[in-house]
Design an enzyme around this catalytic site. Structure first.
Site, PDB file in Angstrom:
ATOM      1  N   HIS A 119       3.921  -1.528   2.471  1.00 16.96           N
ATOM      2  CA  HIS A 119       4.590  -1.367   1.106  1.00 16.96           C
ATOM      3  C   HIS A 119       3.304  -1.045   0.441  1.00 16.96           C
ATOM      4  CE1 HIS A 119       5.722  -2.739  -2.878  1.00 16.96           C
ATOM      5  NE2 HIS A 119       6.939  -2.737  -2.545  1.00 16.96           N
ATOM      6  N   ASP A 196       1.824  -9.644   5.163  1.00 17.88           N
ATOM      7  CA  ASP A 196       2.495  -9.547   3.896  1.00 17.88           C
ATOM      8  C   ASP A 196       4.056  -9.905   4.381  1.00 17.88           C
ATOM      9  OD1 ASP A 196       4.193  -8.503   1.940  1.00 17.88           O
ATOM     10  OD2 ASP A 196       3.653  -6.517   2.246  1.00 17.88           O
ATOM     11  N   GLN A 199       9.150  -9.854   2.742  1.00 20.07           N
ATOM     12  CA  GLN A 199      10.495  -9.525   3.019  1.00 20.07           C
ATOM     13  C   GLN A 199      10.684 -10.957   4.021  1.00 20.07           C
ATOM     14  OE1 GLN A 199      12.940  -7.752   1.999  1.00 20.07           O
ATOM     15  NE2 GLN A 199      11.538  -6.496   0.641  1.00 20.07           N
ATOM     16  N   CYS A 362       8.446   2.318  -2.378  1.00 18.91           N
ATOM     17  CA  CYS A 362       7.072   1.916  -2.669  1.00 18.91           C
ATOM     18  C   CYS A 362       6.576   2.234  -1.066  1.00 18.91           C
ATOM     19  CB  CYS A 362       6.744   0.414  -2.873  1.00 18.91           C
ATOM     20  SG  CYS A 362       7.259   0.305  -4.822  1.00 18.91           S
TER      21      CYS A 362
HETATM   22  N1  7TS Z   1       5.463  -6.251   0.327  1.00 19.33           N
HETATM   23  C1  7TS Z   1       6.694  -5.847   0.731  1.00 19.33           C
HETATM   24  C2  7TS Z   1       7.027  -5.897   2.127  1.00 19.33           C
HETATM   25  C3  7TS Z   1       7.611  -5.827  -0.274  1.00 19.33           C
HETATM   26  O1  7TS Z   1       9.050  -5.359   0.189  1.00 19.33           O
HETATM   27  C4  7TS Z   1       7.322  -6.047  -1.562  1.00 19.33           C
HETATM   28  C5  7TS Z   1       8.478  -5.841  -2.494  1.00 19.33           C
HETATM   29  C6  7TS Z   1       6.155  -6.222  -1.851  1.00 19.33           C
HETATM   30  C7  7TS Z   1       5.180  -6.369  -0.974  1.00 19.33           C
HETATM   31  C8  7TS Z   1       5.840  -6.555  -3.349  1.00 19.33           C
HETATM   32  O2  7TS Z   1       6.424  -7.751  -3.921  1.00 19.33           O
HETATM   33  P1  7TS Z   1       6.342  -8.010  -5.375  1.00 19.33           P
HETATM   34  O3  7TS Z   1       7.048  -9.193  -5.467  1.00 19.33           O
HETATM   35  O4  7TS Z   1       4.866  -8.494  -5.580  1.00 19.33           O
HETATM   36  O5  7TS Z   1       6.759  -6.819  -6.312  1.00 19.33           O
HETATM   37  N2  7TS Z   1       9.535  -4.777  -2.334  1.00 19.33           N
HETATM   38  C9  7TS Z   1      10.558  -4.437  -3.109  1.00 19.33           C
HETATM   39  C10 7TS Z   1      11.579  -3.351  -2.566  1.00 19.33           C
HETATM   40  O6  7TS Z   1      11.632  -3.303  -1.571  1.00 19.33           O
HETATM   41  N3  7TS Z   1      12.225  -3.192  -3.692  1.00 19.33           N
HETATM   42  O7  7TS Z   1      11.797  -3.505  -4.934  1.00 19.33           O
HETATM   43  C11 7TS Z   1      10.535  -4.246  -4.427  1.00 19.33           C
END
Ligand code: 7TS
Length: 411
Positions: A119, A196, A199, A362
């Site tokens: 991501h 990370d 998910q 992303c």
């Molecule tokens: N890493 C992964 C694997 C993610 O899916 C996401 C967010 C993030 C990092 C970032 O998370 P945040 O809470 O800091 O935004 N993924 C998604 C998505 O798949 N659609 O919207 C956000």
């Protein structure tokens, strides 16, 4: 009959005259009533700033906030609550590591090992660090199937590989990565590892101590909790050795005109007033997940995903991304359908009350790897049912009929 959707008031509504079918939990999950009540209860009975008041209300708010820290530590198998740092989200947790551990430990010519399925939140902070330091990024490639290509894994590790930063589960391909094996390999090479878990923490039972991860980052909002709360787990000795990230109130011990000293963990990394209500209510989300059972959640999502993959394959012209082996993937399915642009597909589905995500998620490196500009993505959680999958399939059939009509008119 699956009883859980009833706990989620937001699901009981109509969108464009249809029952809401929410299939975008990889972006953010909906919140059960117990979490909404915990938020309300916090503001109605506990609200005060933490770690500073000598009065009872502040002490109670501090206790509730610190109880969530203990709860998170237990939930992910951390040895000590001080290894849990609250941030705004997973993105901030990763940036914290890039700006503190990275600043101290990465030098010119060093290598940071990533994968092609990261991501942007686990890619851009490392690009910025590499640019600041004159370090290099290397990428583990992907197989055609959508898994990490680990054939030549040994070749990726050199004496200069200081960090491996890898996602536990891909948000676009759904792939669950063999992080235990990767961590072991990295440690044999004295390479620090950040996982990370944005998910994975929401869908799999995690034990950071067993995994032996050095850092593990995730967001509360993807696991039934409020927005604005993220978690960085870090091994105590590594966190202790890191300089602070943000400076300000609550993270200092003593302040002089020209320098300051820092509080011990975890306060050193929590400057300013945090999202107290969100952190307190996150504990209610964790309790909900514990009562549901993370193994049950995984089983439910496996069944749902297997069913969805089977039904999606019935549609001619539908291309599914990521592994088809259910043991290698979570409840996230990216796909394209005929030559309908994913955004158009998303809009037509929205008119039937179906919420899916469309775009690059992303994950522009993934899109380039599979030569598409965007995909449609359906993702599941504990409130989803097979009926939701059937509604999606019907929605896709209607979308095809709609665009077929359009193209005939245009011809
Ligand atoms: N890493 C992964 C694997 C993610 O899916 C996401 C967010 C993030 C990092 C970032 O998370 P945040 O809470 O800091 O935004 N993924 C998604 C998505 O798949 N659609 O919207 C956000």
């Amino acid at each position: 009959m699956w009883k859980y959707p009833k706990d989620f008031p937001i699901l009981d509504q109509k969108i464009h005259g249809h029952k809401l079918t929410y299939l975008d939990s990889a972006a953010t999950t909906q919140k059960p009533k117990v979490v909404l009540e915990a938020l309300q209860n916090y503001y109605e009975t506990l609200n005060a700033n933490i770690h500073r008041g000598v009065y009872q209300l502040s002490e109670k708010a501090t206790e509730a906030y610190e109880n969530t820290r203990k709860h998170v530590a237990k939930f992910i198998g951390a040895r000590d609550p001080s290894e849990i740092i609250f941030t705004r989200n997973a993105t901030e947790a990763i940036n914290l590591v890039a700006y503190t551990w990275g600043e101290k430990n990465i030098s010119e010519g060093d290598e940071i090992l990533l994968t092609e399925m990261e991501h942007h939140s686990n890619l851009v902070p490392w690009q910025l660090l590499a640019t600041r330091k004159g370090a290099h990024l290397k990428f583990i490639p992907l197989t055609d199937e959508g898994t990490l290509d680990l054939k030549n894994l040994d070749a990726f590790f050199t004496p200069k590989t200081k960090l491996l930063a890898v996602t536990h589960m891909s948000n676009s391909l759904g792939t669950i990565n063999p992080v235990s094996k990767l961590i072991e390999k990295a440690h044999q090479n004295q390479t620090t590892v950040l996982i990370d878990g944005a998910q994975a923490a929401a869908h799999l039972k995690i034990n950071v101590s067993e995994l032996n991860a050095d850092f593990y980052a995730f967001s509360a909002h993807k696991m039934l909790g409020p927005t604005g709360v993220g978690v960085l787990y870090g091994k105590k000795e590594i966190l202790e050795d890191m300089p602070p990230f943000l400076g300000g109130g609550e993270m200092i011990l003593e302040v002089y005109k020209d320098y300051s000293t820092w509080k011990p963990l975890p306060e050193k990394f929590e400057a300013g007033t945090p999202n107290i209500a969100g952190v307190v209510a996150f504990s209610a989300a964790l309790t909900y997940l514990e009562n549901f059972g993370m193994e049950n959640l995984r089983q439910h999502e496996k069944e749902l995903t297997q069913y969805a993959l089977g039904r999606l394959k019935e549609l001619e012209g539908l291309r599914i991304f990521g592994p088809m082996d259910i043991s290698l993937r979570g409840g996230v399915i990216s796909f394209t359908y005929l030559d309908i642009h994913p955004h158009d597909l998303g809009t037509v589905l929205d008119h039937q009350g179906i919420a899916i995500r469309t775009g690059h998620h992303c994950n522009q490196l993934v899109m380039r790897r599979y030569d598409v500009s965007a995909t449609a993505r359906a993702s599941f959680y504990l409130y989803n049912t097979k009926e939701d999958v059937d509604i999606l399939i019907e929605g896709l059939q209607k979308a095809k009929a709609y665009f077929d009509r359009g193209s005939k008119k245009g011809a």
